[in-house]
Design a protein around this motif. Structure first.
Motif, PDB file in Angstrom:
ATOM      1  N   GLY A 174       9.925   0.774   6.060  1.00  0.00           N
ATOM      2  CA  GLY A 174       9.100   1.271   7.162  1.00  0.00           C
ATOM      3  C   GLY A 174       7.876   2.013   6.651  1.00  0.00           C
ATOM      4  N   HIS A 175       7.624   1.905   5.335  1.00  0.00           N
ATOM      5  CA  HIS A 175       6.559   2.729   4.749  1.00  0.00           C
ATOM      6  C   HIS A 175       5.150   2.193   4.955  1.00  0.00           C
ATOM      7  CE1 HIS A 175       6.652  -0.250   1.610  1.00  0.00           C
ATOM      8  NE2 HIS A 175       7.725   0.211   1.005  1.00  0.00           N
ATOM      9  N   THR A 176       5.052   0.970   5.529  1.00  0.00           N
ATOM     10  CA  THR A 176       3.736   0.362   5.705  1.00  0.00           C
ATOM     11  C   THR A 176       3.591  -0.068   7.159  1.00  0.00           C
ATOM     12  OG1 THR A 176       3.906  -0.483   3.452  1.00  0.00           O
ATOM     13  CG2 THR A 176       2.182  -1.427   4.838  1.00  0.00           C
ATOM     14  N   ARG A 177       2.581   0.446   7.848  1.00  0.00           N
ATOM     15  CA  ARG A 177       2.450   0.172   9.274  1.00  0.00           C
ATOM     16  C   ARG A 177       1.074  -0.411   9.611  1.00  0.00           C
ATOM     17  NH1 ARG A 177       5.191   4.644   7.993  1.00  0.00           N
ATOM     18  NH2 ARG A 177       3.302   5.896   7.904  1.00  0.00           N
ATOM     19  N   PHE A 178       1.099  -1.510  10.337  1.00  0.00           N
ATOM     20  CA  PHE A 178      -0.147  -2.129  10.798  1.00  0.00           C
ATOM     21  C   PHE A 178      -0.722  -1.308  11.948  1.00  0.00           C
ATOM     22  CE2 PHE A 178      -1.899  -4.976  14.109  1.00  0.00           C
ATOM     23  CZ  PHE A 178      -3.073  -5.317  13.472  1.00  0.00           C
ATOM     24  N   ILE A 179      -2.020  -1.051  11.904  1.00  0.00           N
ATOM     25  CA  ILE A 179      -2.646  -0.312  12.997  1.00  0.00           C
ATOM     26  C   ILE A 179      -3.502  -1.225  13.868  1.00  0.00           C
ATOM     27  CG2 ILE A 179      -4.160   1.602  13.646  1.00  0.00           C
ATOM     28  CD1 ILE A 179      -3.413   2.931  10.984  1.00  0.00           C
ATOM     29  N   GLU A 180      -4.532  -1.851  13.276  1.00  0.00           N
ATOM     30  CA  GLU A 180      -5.361  -2.733  14.103  1.00  0.00           C
ATOM     31  C   GLU A 180      -6.116  -3.738  13.250  1.00  0.00           C
ATOM     32  OE1 GLU A 180      -8.783  -1.048  15.984  1.00  0.00           O
ATOM     33  OE2 GLU A 180      -9.269   0.195  14.269  1.00  0.00           O
TER      34      GLU A 180
ATOM     35  N   ASP B  33      -2.078 -11.383  -1.086  1.00  0.00           N
ATOM     36  CA  ASP B  33      -1.422 -10.089  -0.876  1.00  0.00           C
ATOM     37  C   ASP B  33       0.095 -10.226  -1.046  1.00  0.00           C
ATOM     38  OD1 ASP B  33      -1.327  -7.344  -0.017  1.00  0.00           O
ATOM     39  OD2 ASP B  33      -0.796  -8.019   2.009  1.00  0.00           O
ATOM     40  N   LEU B  34       0.625 -11.298  -0.479  1.00  0.00           N
ATOM     41  CA  LEU B  34       2.075 -11.442  -0.369  1.00  0.00           C
ATOM     42  C   LEU B  34       2.759 -12.012  -1.611  1.00  0.00           C
ATOM     43  CD1 LEU B  34       4.729 -11.623   1.277  1.00  0.00           C
ATOM     44  CD2 LEU B  34       3.898 -13.809   2.200  1.00  0.00           C
TER      45      LEU B  34
ATOM     46  N   ALA C  86       2.906  -7.549   3.826  1.00  0.00           N
ATOM     47  CA  ALA C  86       3.514  -8.104   2.598  1.00  0.00           C
ATOM     48  C   ALA C  86       4.830  -7.411   2.252  1.00  0.00           C
ATOM     49  CB  ALA C  86       2.536  -7.993   1.429  1.00  0.00           C
TER      50      ALA C  86
ATOM     51  N   TYR D  15       3.404  -8.886  12.940  1.00  0.00           N
ATOM     52  CA  TYR D  15       2.141  -8.911  12.208  1.00  0.00           C
ATOM     53  C   TYR D  15       2.494  -9.001  10.732  1.00  0.00           C
ATOM     54  CZ  TYR D  15      -2.536  -7.966  10.637  1.00  0.00           C
ATOM     55  OH  TYR D  15      -3.748  -8.098  10.021  1.00  0.00           O
TER      56      TYR D  15
ATOM     57  N   GLN E 121       1.872  -1.226  -0.652  1.00  0.00           N
ATOM     58  CA  GLN E 121       0.645  -1.718  -1.265  1.00  0.00           C
ATOM     59  C   GLN E 121      -0.408  -1.853  -0.183  1.00  0.00           C
ATOM     60  OE1 GLN E 121       2.436  -5.448  -2.565  1.00  0.00           O
ATOM     61  NE2 GLN E 121       1.020  -6.606  -1.255  1.00  0.00           N
TER      62      GLN E 121
ATOM     63  N   GLN F 153       0.022  -5.663  -6.630  1.00  0.00           N
ATOM     64  CA  GLN F 153       1.108  -6.050  -5.734  1.00  0.00           C
ATOM     65  C   GLN F 153       2.451  -6.011  -6.474  1.00  0.00           C
ATOM     66  OE1 GLN F 153      -1.917  -7.345  -6.106  1.00  0.00           O
ATOM     67  NE2 GLN F 153      -2.401  -8.936  -4.610  1.00  0.00           N
TER      68      GLN F 153
ATOM     69  N   ALA G 231       5.757  -3.683  -5.736  1.00  0.00           N
ATOM     70  CA  ALA G 231       7.079  -4.288  -5.503  1.00  0.00           C
ATOM     71  C   ALA G 231       8.125  -3.662  -6.413  1.00  0.00           C
ATOM     72  CB  ALA G 231       7.011  -5.791  -5.734  1.00  0.00           C
TER      73      ALA G 231
ATOM     74  N   PHE H  95      -7.142  -4.958  -1.391  1.00  0.00           N
ATOM     75  CA  PHE H  95      -8.502  -5.318  -0.942  1.00  0.00           C
ATOM     76  C   PHE H  95      -9.110  -4.209  -0.071  1.00  0.00           C
ATOM     77  CE2 PHE H  95      -5.897  -9.433  -0.182  1.00  0.00           C
ATOM     78  CZ  PHE H  95      -5.592  -9.519  -1.529  1.00  0.00           C
TER      79      PHE H  95
ATOM     80  N   ARG I  57       3.957 -10.062  -4.694  1.00  0.00           N
ATOM     81  CA  ARG I  57       5.060  -9.154  -4.369  1.00  0.00           C
ATOM     82  C   ARG I  57       6.379  -9.925  -4.407  1.00  0.00           C
ATOM     83  NH1 ARG I  57       4.762  -3.503  -1.986  1.00  0.00           N
ATOM     84  NH2 ARG I  57       6.941  -3.039  -1.680  1.00  0.00           N
TER      85      ARG I  57
ATOM     86  N   SER J  84      -6.708  -2.488   9.540  1.00  0.00           N
ATOM     87  CA  SER J  84      -6.339  -1.109   9.204  1.00  0.00           C
ATOM     88  C   SER J  84      -4.834  -1.000   9.126  1.00  0.00           C
ATOM     89  CB  SER J  84      -6.818  -0.125  10.276  1.00  0.00           C
ATOM     90  OG  SER J  84      -8.160  -0.349  10.567  1.00  0.00           O
ATOM     91  N   ILE J  85      -4.371  -0.373   8.044  1.00  0.00           N
ATOM     92  CA  ILE J  85      -2.944  -0.086   7.943  1.00  0.00           C
ATOM     93  C   ILE J  85      -2.763   1.365   7.524  1.00  0.00           C
ATOM     94  CG2 ILE J  85      -2.250  -2.445   7.378  1.00  0.00           C
ATOM     95  CD1 ILE J  85      -1.974  -1.553   4.448  1.00  0.00           C
ATOM     96  N   GLU J  86      -1.547   1.839   7.715  1.00  0.00           N
ATOM     97  CA  GLU J  86      -1.210   3.194   7.333  1.00  0.00           C
ATOM     98  C   GLU J  86      -0.028   3.081   6.380  1.00  0.00           C
ATOM     99  OE1 GLU J  86      -0.894   6.444  10.559  1.00  0.00           O
ATOM    100  OE2 GLU J  86       1.157   5.814  10.096  1.00  0.00           O
ATOM    101  N   VAL J  87      -0.109   3.768   5.242  1.00  0.00           N
ATOM    102  CA  VAL J  87       1.001   3.712   4.284  1.00  0.00           C
ATOM    103  C   VAL J  87       1.451   5.116   3.917  1.00  0.00           C
ATOM    104  CG1 VAL J  87       0.277   1.494   3.304  1.00  0.00           C
ATOM    105  CG2 VAL J  87      -0.544   3.613   2.263  1.00  0.00           C
ATOM    106  N   ASP J  88       2.744   5.242   3.672  1.00  0.00           N
ATOM    107  CA  ASP J  88       3.263   6.508   3.145  1.00  0.00           C
ATOM    108  C   ASP J  88       2.895   6.608   1.669  1.00  0.00           C
ATOM    109  OD1 ASP J  88       4.422   6.848   5.605  1.00  0.00           O
ATOM    110  OD2 ASP J  88       6.429   6.179   4.990  1.00  0.00           O
TER     111      ASP J  88
END
Ligand code: FAD
Lengths: 314, 249
Positions: free
Chosen positions: A177-183, A99-100, A72, A69, B140, B130, B134, B143, A103, B166-170
């Motif tokens: 690994g700090h950014t994880r896609f959920i849904e 988004d990408l 960025a 998935y 990041q 962004q 980086a 939106f 970066r 939906s994403i999860e970030v530290d």
């Protein structure tokens, strides 16, 4: 020699139409050699889809389970790892590319040109600012990579019929690994895609409810059109966010755009400047939308739209 | 968390129809109404709500610009920010330099969250957040239309072309705002008075020793191609005929 690395957008199964539009933009640079990077979990069929676009010279396939998935922060270091030797790194000005690409630019230590709308030279481009109310000609500094996003509504798709080579590469980069896609929640629809449809019907605040928006869908179906909306209609919850047209929504260029119960705020008009024919239906003869509409009809949409649908269907 | 850092950019108000100078040298900004970039106002509102829920102790607003930007910082303080930082420069900074300046402020303040607008409505660049993420080597979430904090994590809903992601970030992380994240509060008169007493630190840009970046130069400004007003029709029959004329039906 202009060597362009273009980042393909896809959903894991098919290549997004934005990629073929970026290829057209890239092909307008002088002496352009165009390589397209496909970063996916298993990109074999995606890569061959891209290899079939005219003007593409090579496809670089980067397979990695982390690319299942697009995130960025995970894609950017991989692109930087393969960007060596390229004079340009391009992506689409869709939410994926917006988004990408910055970066990527920051990791390369360069500024980015956002939303290229025309190419004047290898380092010279035109882009819109102030919601499209001004156009600026910009020049990127020499001696460093040019990172840019392409305003896809300004370009036709590159045609099929190419036969580029495909090179699979493995990339050695530290992936966070700090950014994880959920849904992903996405309204599946059988209607033509808003961003590529030849005809689009949009509704505004005047519709008054989600139920009333059915009028717009019915007219769109009679025309075989995609459906869009103003920000006011999205904010009010009549339709989901992905239908918003405008400065902060989608920038589109259909042959026919019908704006119904939309006043024509500059932020909305930014999204439809490149439309072929704009039709406005509004009960207020003074609405700003009529200043730019090719065909205007003053009246109550609740009367006009069903009539129009009936006339088209018969 | 201890601190949230919010970026506020001074821009031409979104209601102003901007004009390109007749000699093509730029966009007319003299005597034009200036405001906080609307996306940044949403970023500040979100930070204030997080603080009011008890999930943050301090909200710091930062702007990069000339001394006029103090006006927008004062508005931010009146909305409820605790203190303000102006990184002062007479020249407009490019996005990469802005990100480097913000990183410098981040390294001084160590915020748990940086909230920025997704784009400034003057240059419409959509880059700074962004780039900061980086350079900082942090997540990041661009939106954003929903932000939920959960300990050392943030769950963010992002408005993307195909729907809602939906994403999860530290944490710490950079979150950039979209329009539907919230509706910013209005500033009340007594708050404007109170804001005058809140600290506003001014740091000359030169003091930060930011690495110079090669700018993208702006060579000429022009008006977009204008669309012409077309025809008016009287009824649906007229509309259908006009569409058929153009081969669109
Ligand atoms: C930073 C920023 C970004 C923005 N980005 C976008 C964007 O991407 N897209 C966008 O669309 N907006 C955007 N906006 C909002 C924009 O400024 C307008 O508020 C919005 O477009 C208005 O939507 P509308 O035309 O549906 O509503 P309104 O302006 O309320 O217009 C409704 C229209 O319907 C007409 N009407 C009412 N009843 C009837 C009837 N029965 N029959 C026929 N006509 C009727 C009225 O005469 C009126 O003209 C943005 C704003 C900001 C500040």
């Amino acid at each position: 020699m202009t060597r362009i690395l273009l980042v393909a957008e896809h959903d894991g199964t098919t290549i997004n139409p934005s990629t073929a539009k970026c290829v057209t933009c890239a092909s307008e640079l002088p002496d352009a050699e165009i390589h397209v990077a496909v970063l996916a979990e298993d990109g074999a069929s995606l890569a061959s889809e891209v290899a079939g676009l005219t003007s593409v010279d090579k496809v670089i396939q980067v397979d990695n389970p982390a690319n299942s998935y697009p995130v960025a922060a995970i894609l950017a270091p991989q692109i930087v790892a393969i960007a060596d030797g390229y004079s340009h790194v391009f992506g689409p000005s869709t939410t994926f590319g917006k988004d990408l690409m910055p970066r990527v630019a920051a990791l390369l230590g360069v500024n980015q040109i956002s939303d290229i709308m025309s190419v004047l030279g290898s380092h010279c481009f035109r882009r819109p600012i102030y919601a499209g109310n001004a156009i600026v000609t910009v020049e990127a500094p020499a001696g460093q990579p040019v990172v840019a996003t392409v305003r896809t509504a300004s370009y036709a798709s590159a045609a099929d019929g190419g036969s580029a080579s495909i090179e699979a590469v493995s990339v050695d980069a530290d992936l966070p690994g700090h950014t994880r896609f959920i849904e992903l929640r996405s309204g599946k629809s059988d209607r033509p895609d808003l961003q590529t449809a030849a005809k689009v019907v949009s509704g505004g605040r005047a519709l008054g409810s989600a139920e009333n928006f059915d009028l717009i869908y019915k007219l769109a179906d009679a025309l075989g059109a995609g459906v869009g909306a103003s920000r006011a209609a999205v904010d009010a919850g009549y339709v989901p966010n992905e239908m918003q047209v405008g400065q902060t929504g989608k920038i589109i260029a259909p042959k026919l755009y019908i704006a119904i119960g939309i006043s024509g705020a500059i932020q909305h008009l930014t999204g439809i400047k490149d439309a072929g024919t704009i039709v406005a239906i509004n009960k207020d003869g003074e609405a700003p939308i009529f200043e730019i509409a090719d065909i205007g009809l003053v009246g109550d949409l609740f009367k006009i739209v069903p009539e129009l649908e009936a006339a088209i269907s018969s | 968390m201890e601190k949230i850092l919010v970026g506020l950019k001074r821009v031409v108000d979104y209601n102003v129809r901007v004009r390109v100078r007749s000699d093509g040298s730029g966009v007319e900004t003299d005597g034009v109404k200036m405001s906080i970039n609307p996306f940044d106002e949403i970023a500040l509102e979100e930070a204030l709500r997080i603080k009011e829920r008890g999930d943050a102790a301090e909200v710091i607003v930062v702007s990069i610009g000339n001394s006029d930007a103090r006006q927008q910082l004062r508005t931010g303080l009146a909305m409820g920010a605790d203190r303000a930082i102006l990184v002062e420069t007479d020249e407009e900074t490019d996005p990469l330099s802005s990100a480097r300046v913000l990183l410098e402020i981040v390294n001084r303040e160590h915020p748990g969250l940086v909230l920025l607008g997704k784009q400034a409505i003057d240059n419409d660049n959509n880059q700074t957040g962004q780039m900061l993420a980086a350079l900082w080597g942090r997540p990041q979430a661009t939106f954003a239309s929903e932000l939920v904090l959960d300990g050392n994590l943030a769950k963010v809903t992002r408005e993307i072309d195909v729907g809602l992601e939906s994403i999860e970030v530290d944490l710490p992380a950079v979150v950039t705002t979209d329009l539907r994240l919230n509706e910013p509060r209005y500033v009340k008169l007594p708050d404007i008075m109170k804001a005058k007493k809140k600290p506003l630190e001014q740091i000359p840009l030169a003091e930060l020793n930011i690495e110079a970046s090669a700018r993208i130069s702006e060579i000429a400004f022009a008006l977009p191609e204008q669309r012409q007003k077309g025809i008016m029709v009287d009824d649906v029959a007229g509309l259908v005929a006009a569409l058929q004329d153009k081969g669109l039906l």
